[in-house]
Design an enzyme around this catalytic site. Structure first.
Site, PDB file in Angstrom:
ATOM      1  N   GLY A 212      52.175 -32.957   2.680  1.00 35.59           N
ATOM      2  CA  GLY A 212      53.134 -32.927   1.585  1.00 35.59           C
ATOM      3  C   GLY A 212      53.092 -34.202   0.770  1.00 35.59           C
ATOM      4  N   ASN A 213      54.123 -34.425  -0.011  1.00 35.71           N
ATOM      5  CA  ASN A 213      54.195 -35.626  -0.839  1.00 35.71           C
ATOM      6  C   ASN A 213      55.653 -36.081  -0.936  1.00 35.71           C
ATOM      7  OD1 ASN A 213      55.436 -34.264  -3.294  1.00 35.71           O
ATOM      8  ND2 ASN A 213      53.515 -33.111  -3.117  1.00 35.71           N
TER       9      ASN A 213
END
Length: 406
Positions: A212-213
Site C-alpha cells: 500500500g501507500n
C-alpha cells in the site's frame, strides 16, 4: 466580534425525525462565528421545541408570517442572509421550494433570499427516488441551489438505504465552503457530474498483508467537498480511507487498483470531469497466498513477483467516455518535480496534472498541500502551501474554465 459583523445564516428546519441533528449544525455554526437565525416549520417544532432553538441561537423563533409583523420578517430575514441552509429538508419542503409556495415563514424566506441556498435532504429512500422529488431537486439545482445528496444508512425504524441526513459536521463543511465562495458566489459546477478518486489502493499479499501507500484521502475529500459547494453532483471513489463521507457526495468504496478502475470507469460514463486524486498502486503481487506467509527459521523469504496494474488515468484520457470530458491526474514526486510532471502529463494524455512533492513529512496525511497545476495547453499554475481546500478550488477553477470554454 460584534453580531453585526458576523456572517448571517438562516437555518431552516423542516419536520423530519432528523431535526434533532440540526442542533449540532447550529452549534457548529454559532461556535465558528456565525450569527444564526433558526426558522423551523410548525412540524419541526413537534420534534425539537422553540426554547431549544432560541437558546442555542440567541434569537427568538417564529414559524408564521403574522408574528412581529411590524418588522416584516417574511421579507427581511431572507434579504439580510448571507446563506440559507435547510437541514433536514423533507420531500415536502423541497416540493414547496421548487414550486415557489409561501405559506409559512421558512418558504417566504426561501423566496426572498438572494444569497446561496443549501438543502440537506432527509427522507425515506422511496420518497427520495420518487419522480416528483427527482424533478423538484433538479429544478432547485437548475436555479442555483445546492442540494446535497443524502447519505446511505439507517433510516427511521428498521429501514436502511439512501435518504439519511448527512452528518452535521459534513453539512457544516458544505456551508463553510459555500460561504467561502462569497455571498454572490457563482455555482460554476451546477448541473455538472464530477468523479473524484481518493485514498490509496491496497494490493493483498496474503490474508493479513498488503502492498500500500501513505495516502489518507484528504486531498480527494477536499476536492469532493469543494465540488459539492460549487453545485456539482459528485461521485467519490474512496480507496481505504478512514474519513467521514463528505455531505452531498455519492461514495463508492474500493480496495484494490482493479476495483478502483472498475468503479471509476462506470461513474465516468456520464461525467463532465474526472479527477484522479487517489494514489493507485502501479504494481500488485503476481500471486495471492491463500494462507498467511510464514517466517521459517534459517530460510530467506521467497521474492515477491509483481505485475503491472491497469493505468486508469491513461485509459480515461485515451477513451474519454463522454465528449468534452476533462480529465485531471495527480503526480506525487520526490525529485525533479516539474520535469517529471511535464513528462507524465505528456505520457498520460490528461488535460491537467497536479504535481506535488511528497515524502514522510510532506503531503500524505496532512491537512495542507503545495502543488503546481500543469495544463496540456502549456499553462502552469502554482498553488502555495496552504489548506488542501485551496488547492481543490484551484483545480476546479481550471476544470470549470475548460468545461465552459468547450
Amino acid at each position: 466580534m460584534d453580531r453585526s459583523d458576523k456572517p448571517r445564516v438562516v437555518l431552516g428546519v423542516s419536520g423530519g425525525i432528523a431535526a434533532y441533528k440540526a442542533c449540532e449544525v447550529l452549534r457548529r455554526l454559532t461556535e465558528s462565528g456565525h450569527d444564526v437565525r433558526v426558522v423551523p416549520t410548525a412540524s419541526a417544532l413537534r420534534f425539537v421545541g422553540e426554547p431549544t432553538w432560541a437558546a442555542l441561537s440567541g434569537h427568538p423563533v417564529a414559524t408564521g408570517v403574522w408574528e412581529d409583523v411590524q418588522e416584516v420578517p417574511h421579507v427581511r430575514i431572507g434579504q439580510e442572509a448571507d446563506l440559507v441552509v435547510v437541514a433536514p429538508a423533507t420531500a415536502d419542503i423541497l416540493a414547496r421550494a421548487a414550486h415557489g409556495l409561501a405559506d409559512d415563514l421558512l418558504t417566504n424566506t426561501l423566496l426572498t433570499a438572494r444569497c446561496p441556498v443549501v438543502f440537506a435532504p432527509a427522507m425515506h429512500t422511496e420518497m427520495w427516488e420518487h419522480p416528483a422529488t427527482v424533478e423538484n431537486v433538479a429544478t432547485l439545482r437548475r436555479r442555483g441551489a445546492v442540494v446535497v445528496e443524502p447519505a446511505v444508512g439507517r433510516l427511521t425504524g428498521k429501514d436502511t438505504g439512501k435518504g439519511r441526513l448527512p452528518e452535521p459536521g459534513e453539512i457544516f463543511e458544505v456551508c463553510r465552503r459555500v460561504l467561502a465562495r462569497g455571498t454572490g458566489g457563482e455555482r460554476d459546477l451546477a448541473g455538472r457530474h464530477v468523479v473524484v478518486s481518493a485514498g490509496g489502493t491496497r494490493e493483498p499479499l496474503d490474508p493479513v498483508r498488503f502492498l500500500g501507500n501513505r495516502s489518507s484521502g484528504r486531498q480527494g475529500y477536499a476536492l469532493a467537498r469543494t465540488a459539492v459547494a460549487r453545485g456539482a453532483r459528485v461521485t467519490l471513489v474512496a480507496a481505504n480511507t478512514a474519513l467521514p463521507d463528505p455531505a452531498g457526495a455519492d461514495v463508492v468504496r474500493v480496495g484494490t487498483a482493479v476495483q478502483l478502475r472498475e468503479a471509476v470507469l462506470k461513474a465516468a460514463a456520464d461525467a463532465d470531469a474526472v479527477v484522479m486524486a487517489a494514489a493507485v498502486a502501479d504494481f500488485r503481487p503476481a500471486r495471492y497466498a491463500q494462507g498467511k506467509i510464514k517466517k521459517r527459521d534459517g530460510q530467506e523469504p521467497e521474492p515477491v513477483e509483481l505485475v503491472r496494474n491497469p493505468d486508469v488515468l491513461a485509459e480515461l484520457s485515451s477513451t474519454r467516455p463522454r465528449p468534452g470530458q476533462v480529465v485531471v491526474g495527480f503526480a506525487a514526486e520526490t525529485d525533479d518535480v516539474l520535469v517529471n510532471g511535464r513528462a507524465k502529463l505528456a505520457r498520460k494524455g490528461c488535460d491537467l496534472l497536479v504535481v506535488n512533492e511528497v515524502g514522510e513529512e510532506k503531503t500524505f496525511g496532512s491537512t495542507e498541500n503545495e502543488a503546481v497545476v500543469l495544463g496540456a495547453d502549456g499553462s502552469e499554475t502554482p498553488v502555495p502551501h496552504g489548506p488542501k481546500e485551496a488547492l481543490a478550488d484551484t483545480v476546479w477553477d481550471e476544470v470549470a474554465h475548460r468545461l465552459n470554454a468547450g
